[in-house]
Design a protein around this motif. Structure first.
Motif, PDB file in Angstrom:
ATOM      1  N   SER A 171      33.851 102.321  -5.776  1.00 49.01           N
ATOM      2  CA  SER A 171      34.862 103.352  -5.517  1.00 49.01           C
ATOM      3  C   SER A 171      35.355 103.967  -6.823  1.00 49.01           C
ATOM      4  N   GLY A 172      35.327 103.195  -7.902  1.00 45.47           N
ATOM      5  CA  GLY A 172      35.860 103.664  -9.175  1.00 45.47           C
ATOM      6  C   GLY A 172      35.089 104.813  -9.790  1.00 45.47           C
ATOM      7  N   ILE A 173      33.761 104.847  -9.599  1.00 42.14           N
ATOM      8  CA  ILE A 173      32.966 105.928 -10.185  1.00 42.14           C
ATOM      9  C   ILE A 173      32.713 107.062  -9.199  1.00 42.14           C
ATOM     10  N   ALA A 174      33.230 106.930  -7.972  1.00 44.51           N
ATOM     11  CA  ALA A 174      32.984 107.929  -6.933  1.00 44.51           C
ATOM     12  C   ALA A 174      34.180 108.852  -6.738  1.00 44.51           C
ATOM     13  N   LYS A 175      33.881 110.062  -6.266  1.00 42.29           N
ATOM     14  CA  LYS A 175      34.938 111.004  -5.882  1.00 42.29           C
ATOM     15  C   LYS A 175      35.557 110.604  -4.547  1.00 42.29           C
ATOM     16  N   GLY A 176      34.755 109.984  -3.712  1.00 36.73           N
ATOM     17  CA  GLY A 176      35.220 109.549  -2.401  1.00 36.73           C
ATOM     18  C   GLY A 176      34.288 108.499  -1.838  1.00 36.73           C
ATOM     19  N   ILE A 177      34.714 107.868  -0.747  1.00 36.54           N
ATOM     20  CA  ILE A 177      33.956 106.789  -0.112  1.00 36.54           C
ATOM     21  C   ILE A 177      33.698 107.135   1.350  1.00 36.54           C
ATOM     22  N   ASP A 183      43.627 102.294  -3.412  1.00 36.84           N
ATOM     23  CA  ASP A 183      44.389 101.978  -4.630  1.00 36.84           C
ATOM     24  C   ASP A 183      44.051 102.945  -5.761  1.00 36.84           C
ATOM     25  N   GLN A 184      42.811 103.412  -5.775  1.00 35.39           N
ATOM     26  CA  GLN A 184      42.344 104.298  -6.842  1.00 35.39           C
ATOM     27  C   GLN A 184      42.535 105.781  -6.497  1.00 35.39           C
ATOM     28  N   ASN A 185      43.200 106.030  -5.381  1.00 31.60           N
ATOM     29  CA  ASN A 185      43.481 107.402  -4.943  1.00 31.60           C
ATOM     30  C   ASN A 185      42.211 108.198  -4.673  1.00 31.60           C
ATOM     31  N   ARG A 186      41.205 107.538  -4.090  1.00 31.47           N
ATOM     32  CA  ARG A 186      39.967 108.210  -3.704  1.00 31.47           C
ATOM     33  C   ARG A 186      40.055 108.630  -2.236  1.00 31.47           C
ATOM     34  N   GLU A 187      39.392 109.720  -1.905  1.00 31.43           N
ATOM     35  CA  GLU A 187      39.311 110.157  -0.509  1.00 31.43           C
ATOM     36  C   GLU A 187      38.416 109.186   0.257  1.00 31.43           C
ATOM     37  N   VAL A 188      38.805 108.882   1.496  1.00 31.52           N
ATOM     38  CA  VAL A 188      38.004 107.985   2.329  1.00 31.52           C
ATOM     39  C   VAL A 188      37.542 108.748   3.568  1.00 31.52           C
ATOM     40  N   TYR A 189      36.245 108.669   3.831  1.00 31.91           N
ATOM     41  CA  TYR A 189      35.639 109.349   4.976  1.00 31.91           C
ATOM     42  C   TYR A 189      35.009 108.309   5.901  1.00 31.91           C
ATOM     43  N   VAL A 190      34.926 108.649   7.189  1.00 32.31           N
ATOM     44  CA  VAL A 190      34.245 107.766   8.139  1.00 32.31           C
ATOM     45  C   VAL A 190      33.330 108.580   9.038  1.00 32.31           C
ATOM     46  N   GLN A 243      44.314 104.984  10.070  1.00 38.73           N
ATOM     47  CA  GLN A 243      45.114 104.768   8.856  1.00 38.73           C
ATOM     48  C   GLN A 243      45.036 105.957   7.893  1.00 38.73           C
ATOM     49  N   GLY A 244      44.322 107.003   8.296  1.00 33.73           N
ATOM     50  CA  GLY A 244      44.313 108.225   7.490  1.00 33.73           C
ATOM     51  C   GLY A 244      42.977 108.660   6.928  1.00 33.73           C
ATOM     52  N   ALA A 245      41.910 107.895   7.154  1.00 36.91           N
ATOM     53  CA  ALA A 245      40.599 108.312   6.672  1.00 36.91           C
ATOM     54  C   ALA A 245      40.152 109.566   7.420  1.00 36.91           C
ATOM     55  N   LYS A 246      39.364 110.389   6.763  1.00 33.39           N
ATOM     56  CA  LYS A 246      38.907 111.656   7.334  1.00 33.39           C
ATOM     57  C   LYS A 246      37.620 111.451   8.117  1.00 33.39           C
ATOM     58  N   ILE A 247      37.607 111.858   9.376  1.00 30.61           N
ATOM     59  CA  ILE A 247      36.404 111.760  10.193  1.00 30.61           C
ATOM     60  C   ILE A 247      35.462 112.904   9.818  1.00 30.61           C
ATOM     61  N   VAL A 248      34.227 112.568   9.530  1.00 25.24           N
ATOM     62  CA  VAL A 248      33.244 113.563   9.104  1.00 25.24           C
ATOM     63  C   VAL A 248      32.435 114.047  10.303  1.00 25.24           C
ATOM     64  N   LEU A 249      32.551 115.330  10.582  1.00 28.63           N
ATOM     65  CA  LEU A 249      31.806 115.934  11.688  1.00 28.63           C
ATOM     66  C   LEU A 249      30.644 116.786  11.198  1.00 28.63           C
ATOM     67  N   ARG A 250      30.686 117.173   9.929  1.00 29.20           N
ATOM     68  CA  ARG A 250      29.623 117.979   9.334  1.00 29.20           C
ATOM     69  C   ARG A 250      29.618 117.728   7.829  1.00 29.20           C
ATOM     70  N   PRO A 251      28.515 117.988   7.144  1.00 29.79           N
ATOM     71  CA  PRO A 251      28.448 117.719   5.702  1.00 29.79           C
ATOM     72  C   PRO A 251      29.538 118.424   4.911  1.00 29.79           C
ATOM     73  N   GLU A 252      29.941 119.613   5.357  1.00 32.17           N
ATOM     74  CA  GLU A 252      30.946 120.388   4.636  1.00 32.17           C
ATOM     75  C   GLU A 252      32.297 119.698   4.571  1.00 32.17           C
ATOM     76  N   ASP A 253      32.553 118.768   5.474  1.00 32.27           N
ATOM     77  CA  ASP A 253      33.818 118.025   5.433  1.00 32.27           C
ATOM     78  C   ASP A 253      33.935 117.226   4.135  1.00 32.27           C
ATOM     79  N   ILE A 254      32.815 116.824   3.590  1.00 34.28           N
ATOM     80  CA  ILE A 254      32.786 116.127   2.301  1.00 34.28           C
ATOM     81  C   ILE A 254      32.571 117.124   1.162  1.00 34.28           C
ATOM     82  N   ILE A 255      31.610 118.008   1.344  1.00 32.21           N
ATOM     83  CA  ILE A 255      31.238 118.953   0.276  1.00 32.21           C
ATOM     84  C   ILE A 255      32.419 119.812  -0.154  1.00 32.21           C
ATOM     85  N   ASP A 256      33.185 120.337   0.806  1.00 33.98           N
ATOM     86  CA  ASP A 256      34.306 121.209   0.475  1.00 33.98           C
ATOM     87  C   ASP A 256      35.355 120.463  -0.348  1.00 33.98           C
TER      88      ASP A 256
END
Length: 292
Positions: free
Chosen positions: A221-227, A247-254, A273-286
């Motif tokens: 998680s430390g070297i990533a923009k999000g998980i 803890d590292q303030n990274r975005e979390v996707y499921v 708990q607040g993770a973002k549900i991914v319905l399309r690649p753009e949900d992460i890319i944007d």
């Protein structure tokens, strides 16, 4: 120089956290003479009254950085220190970042691409592969790379498919480069060392121990923009990495879950708990484009 001191401390058996405690105890330790360092370590050991620390301090005084570097060359392992400009910028932000990263492969990947950490169950099903086949083609044009561990299941799928799609791929080990576990991921690791990157905070001969794996997860998680979580049970080791990401303030996707499927329970709890549900690649890319 600091890099030689770091190499000796880790080779002697001091952990990353212990190294930070030594520096806090004696801020001039890295610049001190060999005699002064020995004196400081002796005081530090007496303060903590630890047999393990006594052994490490004794070993430190007998080590030579030149021999350590010679052994690294023999093992075909490179290294960078936290002071190196190639050290990943994001990783410097976490608590107690590794003072050294040992690696095989292309170290430039840590700073020249946006990395998405992918985690999930060791018992991941074909649904994980299906989700990644859906997401990965869109990642290519946006130069989004993949980082994960080398466990079987979701980790292995994430890295193996990243190589197939030609995405930048980084594996994080929970042991030294001269070890491997599990056997099923050996071929993928060999390919990553040639066409991607494999890193560890542990010296090459460090054995496989269970308690190293949670420490490894903080680097993913430390070297990533999000998980991104692909599949996870309600009580899963995946949540250790999830906690690190938060803890590292990274975005979390499921990945969206499926009713009555225990392999989706962890995903849906994370979403509640607040993770973002991914319905399309753009949900992460944007999100990634906004944080460049």
């Amino acid at each position: 120089m600091a890099q030689y001191t770091y190499l000796k401390l880790l080779a002697a058996g001091f952990t990353t956290l212990q190294i930070y405690k030594i520096i806090a105890f004696a801020p001039h330790f890295l610049d001190a003479s060999k005699y002064e360092q020995s004196t400081i370590l002796n005081h530090f050991v007496r303060l903590h009254n630890s047999k393990v620390l006594r052994t490490a301090a004794s070993k430190y005084n007998k080590l030579y950085a030149e021999k350590i570097i010679e052994n690294l060359t023999t093992d075909k392992v490179n290294f960078i220190t936290i002071n190196d400009n190639r050290y990943p910028t994001l990783l410097r932000e976490i608590a107690n970042p590794p003072v050294i990263l040992y690696y095989r492969g292309n170290i430039k990947l840590l700073n020249f691409v946006l990395l998405l950490g992918i985690i999930g169950s060791r018992n991941a099903t074909a649904y994980t592969d299906q989700a990644l086949h859906y997401l990965y083609p869109a990642f290519i044009q946006h130069k989004i790379g993949i980082v994960s561990g080398l466990a079987k299941g979701a980790d292995h799928s994430a890295l193996k498919l990243a190589l197939q799609y030609g995405l930048p791929a980084v594996a994080v080990l929970a042991f030294g480069h001269c070890r491997h576990y599990p056997a099923i991921t050996r071929t993928t690791r060999n390919q990553l060392e040639q066409h991607g990157l494999v890193i560890s905070e542990y010296p090459p001969q460090t054995p496989i121990k269970k308690y190293y794996f949670p420490q490894r997860n903080r680097l993913i998680s430390g070297i990533a923009k999000g998980i991104l979580i692909t599949e996870s049970e309600e009580h899963s080791g995946t949540h250790i990495t999830l906690e690190c990401a938060l803890d590292q303030n990274r975005e979390v996707y499921v990945v969206p879950g499926r009713f009555y499927d225990h392999m989706s329970e962890g995903n849906m709890i994370a979403a509640q708990q607040g993770a973002k549900i991914v319905l399309r690649p753009e949900d992460i890319i944007d999100d990634f484009k906004l944080t460049k």
